[in-house]
Write a protein that holds these residues in place. Structure first.
Motif, PDB file in Angstrom:
ATOM      1  N   TYR A  52      46.147  31.787  40.743  1.00  0.00           N
ATOM      2  CA  TYR A  52      46.390  33.121  41.289  1.00  0.00           C
ATOM      3  C   TYR A  52      45.930  33.181  42.743  1.00  0.00           C
ATOM      4  CZ  TYR A  52      48.110  35.026  36.978  1.00  0.00           C
ATOM      5  OH  TYR A  52      48.899  35.287  35.890  1.00  0.00           O
ATOM      6  N   SER A  92      45.183  36.095  44.570  1.00  0.00           N
ATOM      7  CA  SER A  92      44.703  37.430  44.888  1.00  0.00           C
ATOM      8  C   SER A  92      43.815  37.405  46.126  1.00  0.00           C
ATOM      9  CB  SER A  92      43.917  37.990  43.702  1.00  0.00           C
ATOM     10  OG  SER A  92      43.265  39.201  44.054  1.00  0.00           O
ATOM     11  N   MET A 108      38.931  37.817  36.602  1.00  0.00           N
ATOM     12  CA  MET A 108      39.138  38.964  35.736  1.00  0.00           C
ATOM     13  C   MET A 108      38.996  38.526  34.288  1.00  0.00           C
ATOM     14  SD  MET A 108      42.582  41.221  35.061  1.00  0.00           S
ATOM     15  CE  MET A 108      43.257  39.921  34.025  1.00  0.00           C
ATOM     16  N   SER A 110      45.359  41.019  24.077  1.00  0.00           N
ATOM     17  CA  SER A 110      46.344  41.454  25.066  1.00  0.00           C
ATOM     18  C   SER A 110      47.731  41.309  24.481  1.00  0.00           C
ATOM     19  CB  SER A 110      46.245  40.614  26.349  1.00  0.00           C
ATOM     20  OG  SER A 110      44.978  40.735  26.945  1.00  0.00           O
ATOM     21  N   LEU A 133      51.325  41.315  28.084  1.00  0.00           N
ATOM     22  CA  LEU A 133      50.627  41.190  29.363  1.00  0.00           C
ATOM     23  C   LEU A 133      51.558  40.555  30.390  1.00  0.00           C
ATOM     24  CD1 LEU A 133      47.819  41.576  30.705  1.00  0.00           C
ATOM     25  CD2 LEU A 133      47.313  39.210  30.039  1.00  0.00           C
ATOM     26  N   LEU A 152      51.470  39.369  34.221  1.00  0.00           N
ATOM     27  CA  LEU A 152      50.589  39.128  35.357  1.00  0.00           C
ATOM     28  C   LEU A 152      51.200  38.096  36.303  1.00  0.00           C
ATOM     29  CD1 LEU A 152      47.002  38.974  33.807  1.00  0.00           C
ATOM     30  CD2 LEU A 152      48.101  40.887  34.979  1.00  0.00           C
ATOM     31  N   GLY A 203      49.894  43.927  36.229  1.00  0.00           N
ATOM     32  CA  GLY A 203      48.830  43.858  37.205  1.00  0.00           C
ATOM     33  C   GLY A 203      49.361  43.386  38.537  1.00  0.00           C
ATOM     34  N   MET A 228      46.232  40.557  41.189  1.00  0.00           N
ATOM     35  CA  MET A 228      45.198  40.323  40.187  1.00  0.00           C
ATOM     36  C   MET A 228      44.429  39.041  40.486  1.00  0.00           C
ATOM     37  SD  MET A 228      45.437  42.915  38.262  1.00  0.00           S
ATOM     38  CE  MET A 228      44.337  42.378  36.949  1.00  0.00           C
ATOM     39  N   PRO A 247      42.746  35.467  35.827  1.00  0.00           N
ATOM     40  CA  PRO A 247      42.312  35.868  34.476  1.00  0.00           C
ATOM     41  C   PRO A 247      41.509  34.741  33.834  1.00  0.00           C
ATOM     42  CG  PRO A 247      44.685  36.177  34.814  1.00  0.00           C
ATOM     43  CD  PRO A 247      44.193  35.313  35.922  1.00  0.00           C
TER      44      PRO A 247
END
Length: 409
Positions: free
Chosen positions: A104, A106, A112, A118, A121, A123, A147, A150, A153
């Motif tokens: 990710y 972000s 996160m 979940s 989900l 993402l 999200g 994000m 995760p």
């Protein structure tokens, strides 16, 4: 009770873990549904009749991904189960990112914690969001928890975590990257590497006994009206052709599936779409042709749709000073469709085709689906199109928009 495994190679650990999981959870779940057959069409098929289990080992969790049909009609006994496993215990990177295959991006430099449970989900990475938006992916089609921007995760240490129907997206210079997960369980473990020679891994699966009855009554999330059944399929089609690694046969095979046929029939106002029907020449000794699709209209006559790749790395128009023309590669595609038209000029071919397949093709309109809208953003190409009879060039964006707009009338 805690099971302790001395870790020398990964396979004995995986075998010991799965043996326990089958004994405590998967076996009792199968038996419970067998004793209550009304649940067969309700409980997730990938838990009752899994086709593949993929096991991922990290320092904090053993993760198991279940593959198989979402729904089944009957239980299978003694079916073949494919087992795959990956050892990430010597890797400090996020196990979740290792599983889905991308990191990710972000701007929030934190992680996160994944919820304990979940469902639906969605993402994407920031790169994934940008690419999905560019492709026209319909976010409103998904009943999901979304999200944006994000952070990575991460399964919480010491806690069991389950992801159901997860959708994860990334993008790079090759296009869209997609990772869908039907069901993924993270089982917490105790990892001891204090010994220089061996590692000790301890796990406790006794809590899974309490999930058997609940999961037997759990229904996998599925859209319940036409719109929400069909739009996610369009999203899957976008994901397919949005990946530059997808081949023409992979794209057309997706459309040829009965559950995806509506994409063509809705776009072209057809009653049926037929994939790759072989057309043998009756008056000439030529190789048989196989157009990608015949789209049958309510009047009993069909047109032809031919697919090429959506990713174009060349100019579509060449020449200048009022001498513009389609590039040679594009003309070769058009010539291919011209052969299709020539075939149906012969009445012997038309008669043979109708007797074999049960519908008529005469002076068919030819649709060539190729490229993206940005590849044909010049007015000049429309002027060139006037020189071609019964031919229309359609981009993948045009195809999708022509279907989706009908859901919002």
């Amino acid at each position: 009770m805690t099971d302790l495994v001395i870790h020398t190679t990964i396979r004995p650990l995986v075998e010991a873990f799965l043996e326990k999981l089958v004994k405590i959870y998967l076996g009792p779940l199968h038996n419970y549904v067998s004793d209550n057959p009304e649940l067969i069409k309700i409980a997730p098929g990938f838990l009752l009749n899994p086709q593949q289990l993929t096991v991922y080992i990290s320092r904090s969790h053993i993760a198991v991904e279940y593959e198989g049909p979402e729904f089944i009609q009957e239980l299978q006994e003694n079916s073949t189960l494919d087992i795959k496993y990956y050892d990430y215990s010597n890797d400090d990177k996020n196990i979740f990112e290792k599983i889905i295959g991308f990191e990710y991006d972000s701007t929030l430099k934190t992680s996160m914690p994944l919820p304990a449970f979940s469902e639906d989900l969605l993402l994407p990475t920031n790169r994934g969001w940008d690419k999905l938006s560019e492709l026209g992916w319909n976010f409103s089609a998904q009943n999901s928890i979304m999200g944006f921007n994000m952070p990575s995760p991460t399964p919480a240490a010491g806690r069991f975590t389950r992801i159901i129907n997860g959708m994860f997206f990334d993008a790079n210079e090759s296009g869209l990257k997609t990772r869908r997960i039907k069901c993924l369980d993270f089982f917490p473990i105790r990892f001891d590497e204090s010994d220089d020679q061996t590692d000790e891994i301890a796990f406790n699966l006794s809590f899974m006994e309490n999930r058997v009855i609940h999961d037997a009554h759990y229904s996998y999330p599925a859209p319940d009206d036409y719109r929400y059944k069909q739009l996610p399929k369009i999203n899957k089609f976008i994901e397919k052709w949005g990946n530059i690694e997808s081949s023409e046969p992979e794209i057309t095979s997706f459309l040829a599936k009965p559950e995806n046929e509506f994409i063509l029939t809705m776009k072209f106002g057809a009653s049926k779409a037929y994939a790759e029907l072989t057309c043998e020449w009756q008056s000439e000794e030529l190789d048989a042709i196989r157009p990608d699709f015949f789209i049958l209209h309510p009047n009993g006559y069909a047109d032809i749709v031919e697919f090429k790749l959506p990713h174009i790395l060349k100019n579509t128009i060449v020449g200048s000073n009022n001498r513009e023309a389609f590039a040679s590669w594009l003309n070769s595609y058009i010539a291919q469709t011209r052969v299709y038209a020539k075939y149906f000029e012969d009445p012997n071919n038309r008669k043979w085709f109708e007797e074999k397949y049960g519908f008529k093709v005469y002076k068919p309109r030819r649709w060539l689906v190729v490229g993206r809208r940005s590849d044909f953003n010049s007015e000049i190409w429309r002027e060139i199109m006037f020189d071609y009879k019964d031919l229309e060039i359609l981009t993948f964006d045009d195809l999708i928009d022509g279907v989706v707009v009908q859901f919002y009338k």
